[in-house]
Design a protein around this motif. Sequence first.
Motif: not given
Length: 298
Positions: A127, A129, A151, A153, A155, A167, A178-179, A181, A192, A196
């Motif tokens: 995970r 970020v 995975k 994210t 920010a 993204a 990708v996500s 946030a 966050l 992570s």
Amino acid sequence: MARKHILHMLTPLKQMSPFDVNMALDAGFDAVVPYVGVTLGEVTGLVQDAIFSRPPDAGVNTGIFIAGKDVSLALDMFDAAKKAMVPPFEISVFADPAGSFTTAAAMVAKVEKALEKKFSRGLKDARIVVFGATGVVGFCTAVIAAKEGAKVTLAGHDGAERVGKIAAEIASRFQVDVSPADGSTADKKAVLVQASDVVLSAAKAGIQVLSKAELKDAGNLLVAADVNAVPPAGIEGLAVNADSAALEGMNGVGIGALAIGNVKYKTEFGLFQKMIGSKKPVAFDFQDAFSLAREIAK
């Protein structure tokens, strides 16, 4: 008489980076010629001028370097340059806008090595970020990590809207998810980080992204890495020369800008040397940078 190794450096900006010019010459190119203010539509003509001015067997002695500060434009220029070839007239192409491909490759390679050595795991399902995700290094870092199964994210320091667009572009261009946030407040950043395994800081030089207070409850954090060598550090308390050094009061380790920069330098230098030494024309983008950075990272 041996043919000269000539590198034509293209940038959409008004100046070519002295860093890249020095690097190419030190790597062994005999001549480096910058072209500034280059548009996407001009790439084909410049490349074809380069390929048709020398016989086909001189293709290995001629190269195109794509610079700038826009990842998507650089990749479009990279594709245009490759499509401009007219076999057997072909030359080498290397894209590294603002050094982002080699810097991102070095960062992810160092993180991967730290995960393997310190925690006996890899990037897959990690995970991650990314702070500073709207910049060129953050963009490339996210893509490389996501392609390795992490995975990721993104920010957004100003909310989720801009990173949401990034993204979507990453998904469209690279077929990886990708996500986005919201990382606009200290509390949101802390949440966050707590969720992570890896924190990557790729913001502009001289900007502190994360404070010690935002990190203090990150019990799951394994690796924190920062590419900012200009004070203040992007991650408070992380020394620029940290190389998988223990993070104060935490179980994780930190990687500073100089440790990443050492691999970045060797990666860009090495790709230039591969262009010069190859027996056939080559094309290098961020994936090739990551492959070499993986070999270099310790």
